[in-house]
Design an enzyme around this catalytic site. Structure first.
Site, PDB file in Angstrom:
ATOM      1  N   THR A 138       0.862  -1.187   0.000  1.00  0.00           N
ATOM      2  CA  THR A 138       0.000   0.000   0.000  1.00  0.00           C
ATOM      3  C   THR A 138       0.894   1.232   0.000  1.00  0.00           C
ATOM      4  OG1 THR A 138      -1.787  -1.101   1.187  1.00  0.00           O
ATOM      5  CG2 THR A 138      -1.747   1.303   1.271  1.00  0.00           C
ATOM      6  N   ASP A 160      -7.197   1.412  -9.308  1.00  0.00           N
ATOM      7  CA  ASP A 160      -5.855   1.887  -9.658  1.00  0.00           C
ATOM      8  C   ASP A 160      -5.745   2.208 -11.145  1.00  0.00           C
ATOM      9  OD1 ASP A 160      -6.187  -0.828 -10.239  1.00  0.00           O
ATOM     10  OD2 ASP A 160      -4.112  -1.362  -9.778  1.00  0.00           O
TER      11      ASP A 160
END
Length: 255
Positions: free
Chosen positions: A12, A109
């Protein structure tokens, strides 16, 4: 200040933006079982080290491809930062259209990558994101996400080869000096890494042929610096491209 999180399958990325400029960024392991308090225990020392107070965080934007992380992330934002986070989805307002069969399948994303490309790259463009998986995001001159390609990431390929065979070891992801391997480790490294570069180059050529013109190509993701020097196609590395794309989508959805 805006706190941005890009939750990937392995890592992350966290970033802090001030006036749309990325001023701090960090990486941590993605842990689906991480509790609300553990998020605080991880992030607050980083914010403190950077001399950022919780009350200075005016907004939070999250792109996540790990749904099991989302509930505790949301609660962390509400409990410790007093903010409702903005999650990137196919329903988010954007300066581009989504020209695929099922927009609900497009990862957050990839939407962030497209937002960055539309704002900052010359179109048509292709964003290659080298993470746990490798994705190719194609953005047309019409400011549309046209889809792309998904294939296993480099580390995944190496791990799968080792796990599915009895004698082949898990090797470091380092390029060997020569393509012709003289030992098992170099043979595997050559096959995975040089083979991967040729696959990326070949797929880029196929995509550009289908688009009918050359595209501006940007690389991002943890493996981008390793692969970039060995590609034949002209590319550029933009390590924080996805974080910056999330920030762009946040600004487009503030109202």
């Amino acid at each position: 200040m805006l706190l941005v999180m890009d939750v990937g399958n392995t890592q992350t990325s966290y970033g802090v933006f001030e006036k749309s400029k990325l001023v701090y960024h960090w990486r941590g392991e993605t842990k689906p079982v991480r509790t609300v308090d553990e998020y605080a225990g991880f992030l607050f020392p980083l914010l403190s080290y950077s001399k950022i107070l919780a009350e200075q965080v005016e907004g939070i934007a999250i792109s996540s491809v790990v749904p099991s992380c989302n509930f505790n992330l949301k609660k962390f934002c509400e409990v410790y930062l007093g903010k409702e986070p903005f999650f990137v989805t196919h329903l988010s307002r954007a300066s581009f259209s989504i020209s695929v069969d099922n927009p609900t399948e497009v990862g957050a994303d990839r939407l962030a990558n497209t937002a960055y490309a539309v704002k900052n790259l010359e179109l048509p463009a292709i964003v290659v994101d080298l993470g746990t998986a490798t994705t190719f995001d194609v953005v047309s001159e019409k400011k549309a996400f046209e889809g792309g390609i998904i294939l296993p990431g480099i580390a995944m390929g190496a791990e799968s080869l080792s796990r599915k065979t009895s004698l082949l070891p898990l090797v470091p992801t380092d390029f060997p000096k020569k393509v012709i391997g003289k030992n098992t480790v170099n043979c595997i490294q050559s096959g995975i890494l040089f083979g991967y570069c040729d696959a990326i180059d070949g797929l880029l050529e196929r995509l550009q042929s289908e688009m009918g013109k050359r595209c501006q190509i940007a690389l991002t993701g943890g493996m981008a610096p390793l692969i970039h020097p060995h590609l034949k196609n002209r590319t550029q590395i933009l390590p924080n491209l996805t974080l910056e794309g999330i920030e762009i989508l946040y600004q487009e959805n503030r109202s």
